[in-house]
Motif scaffolding. Structure first.
Motif, mmCIF file in Angstrom:
data_model
loop_
_atom_site.group_PDB
_atom_site.id
_atom_site.type_symbol
_atom_site.label_atom_id
_atom_site.label_comp_id
_atom_site.label_asym_id
_atom_site.label_seq_id
_atom_site.Cartn_x
_atom_site.Cartn_y
_atom_site.Cartn_z
ATOM 1 N N ALA A 41 -8.192 -0.012 -6.835
ATOM 2 C CA ALA A 41 -7.308 0.431 -5.749
ATOM 3 C C ALA A 41 -6.820 1.855 -5.986
ATOM 4 C CB ALA A 41 -6.117 -0.523 -5.630
ATOM 5 N N MET A 42 -6.507 2.204 -7.235
ATOM 6 C CA MET A 42 -6.091 3.566 -7.546
ATOM 7 C C MET A 42 -7.228 4.557 -7.300
ATOM 8 S SD MET A 42 -3.756 3.049 -10.982
ATOM 9 C CE MET A 42 -2.234 2.121 -10.913
ATOM 10 N N GLY A 100 -8.255 9.251 -1.128
ATOM 11 C CA GLY A 100 -7.495 9.531 0.098
ATOM 12 C C GLY A 100 -7.323 8.331 1.004
ATOM 13 N N ASN A 101 -7.778 7.163 0.569
ATOM 14 C CA ASN A 101 -7.633 5.956 1.374
ATOM 15 C C ASN A 101 -6.258 5.358 1.129
ATOM 16 O OD1 ASN A 101 -7.919 3.655 2.882
ATOM 17 N ND2 ASN A 101 -9.363 2.650 1.471
ATOM 18 N N LEU A 102 -5.311 5.697 1.986
ATOM 19 C CA LEU A 102 -3.933 5.219 1.832
ATOM 20 C C LEU A 102 -3.687 3.887 2.523
ATOM 21 C CD1 LEU A 102 -1.964 8.566 2.332
ATOM 22 C CD2 LEU A 102 -2.785 7.533 0.212
ATOM 23 N N GLU A 103 -4.711 3.315 3.145
ATOM 24 C CA GLU A 103 -4.547 2.028 3.821
ATOM 25 C C GLU A 103 -4.857 0.856 2.902
ATOM 26 O OE1 GLU A 103 -3.311 1.861 6.796
ATOM 27 O OE2 GLU A 103 -3.270 4.065 6.978
ATOM 28 N N ILE A 104 -5.122 1.136 1.654
ATOM 29 C CA ILE A 104 -5.468 0.077 0.710
ATOM 30 C C ILE A 104 -4.275 -0.837 0.489
ATOM 31 C CG2 ILE A 104 -4.832 1.400 -1.323
ATOM 32 C CD1 ILE A 104 -7.880 -0.870 -1.077
ATOM 33 N N THR A 151 1.395 -5.747 -9.055
ATOM 34 C CA THR A 151 0.597 -5.574 -7.833
ATOM 35 C C THR A 151 1.503 -5.326 -6.630
ATOM 36 O OG1 THR A 151 -1.115 -7.015 -8.739
ATOM 37 C CG2 THR A 151 -1.123 -6.646 -6.365
ATOM 38 N N GLU A 152 2.598 -6.088 -6.533
ATOM 39 C CA GLU A 152 3.539 -5.870 -5.428
ATOM 40 C C GLU A 152 4.162 -4.478 -5.504
ATOM 41 O OE1 GLU A 152 6.310 -9.013 -5.672
ATOM 42 O OE2 GLU A 152 4.888 -10.582 -5.042
ATOM 43 N N SER A 153 4.480 -4.027 -6.712
ATOM 44 C CA SER A 153 5.030 -2.675 -6.863
ATOM 45 C C SER A 153 4.016 -1.626 -6.445
ATOM 46 C CB SER A 153 5.448 -2.453 -8.323
ATOM 47 O OG SER A 153 6.446 -3.369 -8.709
ATOM 48 N N PHE A 154 2.761 -1.857 -6.773
ATOM 49 C CA PHE A 154 1.716 -0.913 -6.355
ATOM 50 C C PHE A 154 1.623 -0.854 -4.837
ATOM 51 C CE2 PHE A 154 -2.673 -0.229 -4.987
ATOM 52 C CZ PHE A 154 -2.932 1.015 -5.550
ATOM 53 N N ASN A 155 1.694 -2.023 -4.173
ATOM 54 C CA ASN A 155 1.637 -2.030 -2.707
ATOM 55 C C ASN A 155 2.832 -1.285 -2.110
ATOM 56 O OD1 ASN A 155 -0.754 -3.493 -2.653
ATOM 57 N ND2 ASN A 155 0.299 -5.469 -2.630
ATOM 58 N N ARG A 156 4.049 -1.507 -2.697
ATOM 59 C CA ARG A 156 5.227 -0.788 -2.199
ATOM 60 C C ARG A 156 5.091 0.718 -2.438
ATOM 61 N NH1 ARG A 156 7.941 -5.186 -4.577
ATOM 62 N NH2 ARG A 156 8.494 -3.896 -6.372
ATOM 63 N N MET A 157 4.581 1.078 -3.606
ATOM 64 C CA MET A 157 4.402 2.495 -3.915
ATOM 65 C C MET A 157 3.429 3.140 -2.943
ATOM 66 S SD MET A 157 2.704 4.225 -7.286
ATOM 67 C CE MET A 157 1.106 3.626 -6.699
ATOM 68 N N THR A 158 2.326 2.438 -2.658
ATOM 69 C CA THR A 158 1.337 2.979 -1.716
ATOM 70 C C THR A 158 1.948 3.133 -0.330
ATOM 71 O OG1 THR A 158 -0.402 1.885 -2.989
ATOM 72 C CG2 THR A 158 -0.959 2.642 -0.785
#
Length: 564
Positions: free
Chosen positions: A307-308, A314-318, A332-339
Motif C-alpha cells: 500500500a505504501m 501517487g495512488n491516494l485512493e488506496i 492498518t487502521e492508522s494507515f487508512n486514517r493517515m492516507t
C-alpha cells in the motif's frame, strides 16, 4: 542465506521462531538424556566400588588367615618329623591339622603333601588320591618362595595355594596345600555383591580362578586378559559392561567386578533412534508453526508495504481492509486514517492555493494600474503647491505614500510602518469628512517591530469610518494592539451605528461569501488565513447604539526572525 533473512521480515520471524522453539527442545532432549545417564553411571560406579571393596576385604582376610595357618603348620616339629619319615602319631598330626584350620575349613580344604607330591594328610575324608608334580604348578612356585604361593586349580578345584615345609638346610620336606572350590568362593562372597554383577578372580598369571557365570568365563576372561596385557581400559568382549579391578600385591590375585552398563548398546541405539524421530517430528512441527506464525504476522506488514508503494506512485485512493483487532490491525487502521488525512490535506492545499491565486488576482484588479495613479497624484501635488491649495497637495502626498507601499515588493512590513500608512489614510479621510471624527492609536513600543502583512489595518479603519462614524459629528475610532497568549491582537473600535447581524455572523464564521461592500475585510481575512492558518483572521462584535469592534489576530513575528 544471510541476505535471504535480512531482506524479508517474514523470513526473520520464521528463522527466529524456528530457532527459539527447536534448539532448546533438542538441547534439552540430548542434555537430559546425557545428564541422566551420567548420574546413573556415577551412582552405579559408587555402588560397584563399595561392593568391590567388600569383596577385596573378605578375600584379603581369608588369604591372611590361610597364610597364618600355613605358617604355623609349616613350622610345626611334629609335621616336620612326620614328613621326614620319623616316628609320628598320625592321630596327633590330624589333631594339630584340625586345630590350626578351625573355622577356615568352611571355605577351603587343607592337605599335607610329601616332597614327592603325594597327599599324606587332609581335612576331608576319604584321603584324596591325587598326586602333584613338585616340578611345576603351585608346588613348584611354593618351592621358590618362603611364603604361600597361589595358583589356578585343576578339575573341580578353583584355586590352590601351597607353602613348602622345610627342614634343616632349607631342604623341602613336603607341602601344606590349601584348596578352594567354586562353592567355597560362593560361600565366601555371598551377600557382598548385587545379583546383576559378576565377580571374577584371576591368579598371578591372569588365569581364571573363579567366575560367577562359568559359561561366560572363557570368552570374557580372554578379552580382559588381552586388554590387561595391552594396558587398555577394561571393556570386555562386547563392551556392554563396566569393570572395576583391584590387585593384591601380596598374593598376586586380581579381583574384578563386572557391572552392566546403565544403558546397553541396544538401549542406547533405541534412545538415539527415538531421539532422532522425535527431533524430526519436532522439526516438522516447528517448521509448520513457524511458517504459520510468520505468515500471520508478516501478511499485514506485506500488505502495508504494498500500500505504501501505491502511495509513492501517487495512488491516494488506496484503502486496506482488515478484521484484526491486535496491534497490526490498529496499525492498518492508522494507515487508512493517515492516507485519508493526507488526501484531504492535499485537497485543502490545492484549494488554498487556488484561493490565494484568486485573492491575489482580485488585489491586482483593485490596484487599477497604481503606477499610472501614482504619476497622476504626483502631478496633482505640484498643481496644488503651484496654485496654493495645500489640501490638494496633502491629499496627493498621503495617497502617493499609500500607493507606493501597495506596489512595493515586500509582502510583510513592521507594525510601525503599517501604522504610518494608517496615519496617511486617516489624514485623507479627515479632509474628506471635514474632521467629523477623531482617531486614537494605542500601540506599545515593544510591539512596533512585529511584522504584519502589508495594508491589513487600512480596510479595518476604512470599515469603521465608512460603515461606522460617517453619519456622526463626534465620531471616535481607536486602534489598539496587545499581546494575547503569544499572538498579536489588533483591534479597531468605533462609536458608530454597529454592524448588521447578518454581516457580523459571516465575519465571525469566516464565511467567504461576504457582500461586496466588505471586500476589504474579506481580503484581509483571506490573506491572514492563507498565511497563518484557520486559527487566525478577523472577528467582530457590536453593541447597538454603542458601536462595534473588529479584531485581527495573527502570530507575533519579529523582523530579525523573518526573511519575508
Amino acid at each position: 542465506m544471510r541476505s535471504w533473512i535480512r531482506h524479508s521480515f517474514k523470513n526473520r520471524i520464521f528463522v527466529t521462531v524456528l530457532l527459539v522453539t527447536l534448539l532448546p527442545l533438542l538441547f534439552c532432549d540430548v542434555l537430559v538424556m546425557q545428564v541422566q545417564r551420567a548420574r546413573s553411571e556415577s551412582s552405579l560406579a559408587t555402588q560397584a566400588q563399595a561392593q568391590l571393596n567388600g569383596l577385596e576385604q573378605a578375600l584379603d582376610t581369608t588369604c591372611l588367615s590361610y597364610r597364618q595357618a600355613a605358617k604355623r603348620l609349616c613350622g610345626s616339629t611334629m609335621i616336620r618329623n612326620a614328613l621326614n619319615r620319623k616316628t609320628a602319631n598320625s592321630r596327633v598330626v590330624y589333631q594339630l591339622l584340625f586345630m590350626e584350620t578351625d573355622r577356615l575349613r568352611e571355605h577351603a580344604r587343607f592337605d599335607i603333601f610329601s616332597s614327592e607330591g603325594k597327599c599324606l594328610y587332609s581335612t576331608v575324608s576319604p584321603l584324596p588320591e591325587e598326586e602333584r608334580n613338585p616340578r611345576w604348578g603351585v608346588l613348584y612356585a611354593a618351592g621358590q618362595t618362603d611364603g604361600l604361593a597361589f595358583g589356578k586349580g585343576t578339575g573341580q578345584t578353583a584355586m590352590t595355594a601351597a607353602q613348602a615345609v622345610r627342614g634343616y638346610g632349607g631342604r623341602i620336606l613336603g607341602y601344606v596345600v590349601i584348596t578352594m572350590t567354586s562353592t567355597d568362593f560362593e560361600r565366601l562372597f555371598d551377600g557382598l555383591y548385587s545379583a546383576t554383577h559378576v565377580v571374577i578372580l584371576l591368579d598371578p598369571t591372569w588365569q581364571t580362578i573363579y567366575h560367577t557365570q562359568p559359561a561366560q568365563a572363557e570368552s570374557s576372561t580372554a578379552a580382559l586378559r588381552s586388554q590387561l596385557l595391552a594396558g587398555k581400559p577394561l571393556t570386555g568382549a562386547d563392551g556392554e559392561y563396566y569393570y572395576f579391578l583391584t590387585r593384591n600385591e601380596g598374593t598376586g590375585l586380581s579381583l574384578i567386578l563386572q557391572q552392566p552398563k546403565t544403558f546397553s548398546s541396544q538401549v542406547m541405539d533405541t534412545f538415539y533412534t527415538v531421539s532422532i524421530l522425535m527431533g524430526l517430528m519436532c522439526l516438522l512441527l516447528c517448521l509448520w508453526c513457524a511458517w504459520l506464525l510468520s505468515r500471520h504476522l508478516s501478511q499485514p506488514v506485506h500488505q502495508l508495504d504494498e500500500a505504501m508503494g501505491e502511495i509513492k506512485k501517487g495512488n491516494l485512493e488506496i484503502h486496506m481492509e482488515t478484521d484484526r483487532e491486535d496491534e497490526l490491525g490498529r496499525l492498518t487502521e492508522s494507515f487508512n486514517r493517515m492516507t485519508e488525512e493526507y488526501r484531504q490535506n492535499l485537497v485543502r492545499s490545492v484549494a488554498r492555493q487556488r484561493e490565494l491565486n484568486e485573492t491575489q488576482l482580485r488585489m491586482m484588479q483593485a490596484q487599477l494600474n497604481p503606477h499610472f495613479l501614482y504619476n497622476t497624484l504626483d502631478s496633482m501635488k505640484w498643481l496644488g503647491v503651484t496654485h496654493h491649495v495645500p489640501q490638494v497637495a496633502t491629499l496627493a502626498t498621503d495617497l502617493a505614500v499609500i500607493l507606493r507601499a501597495g506596489i512595493s515588493g515586500s509582502e510583510f512590513i513592521t507594525l510601525e510602518d503599517e501604522l504610518e500608512l494608517v496615519d496617511r489614510y486617516i489624514d485623507i479621510q479627515s479632509l474628506r469628512f471635514e474632521d467629523r471624527f477623531t482617531c486614537e492609536i494605542d500601540v506599545p513600543d515593544r510591539l512596533q517591530s512585529c511584522l504584519v502583512p502589508k495594508l491589513v489595518l487600512q480596510p479595518l479603519v476604512e470599515n469603521a469610518i465608512i460603515h461606522g462614524v460617517v453619519d456622526r459629528e463626534d465620531g471616535y475610532i481607536k486602534l489598539q494592539a496587545e499581546e494575547q497568549e503569544g499572538d498579536l491582537l489588533l483591534s479597531v473600535y468605533d462609536n458608530g451605528c454597529g454592524i448588521p447581524p447578518d454581516v457580523l455572523a459571516r465575519l465571525n464564521s469566516k464565511d467567504q461569501k461576504i457582500p461586496g461592500e466588505h471586500l476589504g475585510l474579506f481580503n484581509v481575512s483571506s490573506i491572514i488565513r492563507l498565511h497563518f492558518g484557520e486559527k487566525y483572521g478577523i472577528s467582530a462584535e457590536t453593541t447597538p447604539g454603542d458601536g462595534s469592534c473588529v479584531r485581527l489576530l495573527l502570530p507575533i513575528q519579529k523582523k530579525e526572525n523573518n526573511n519575508a
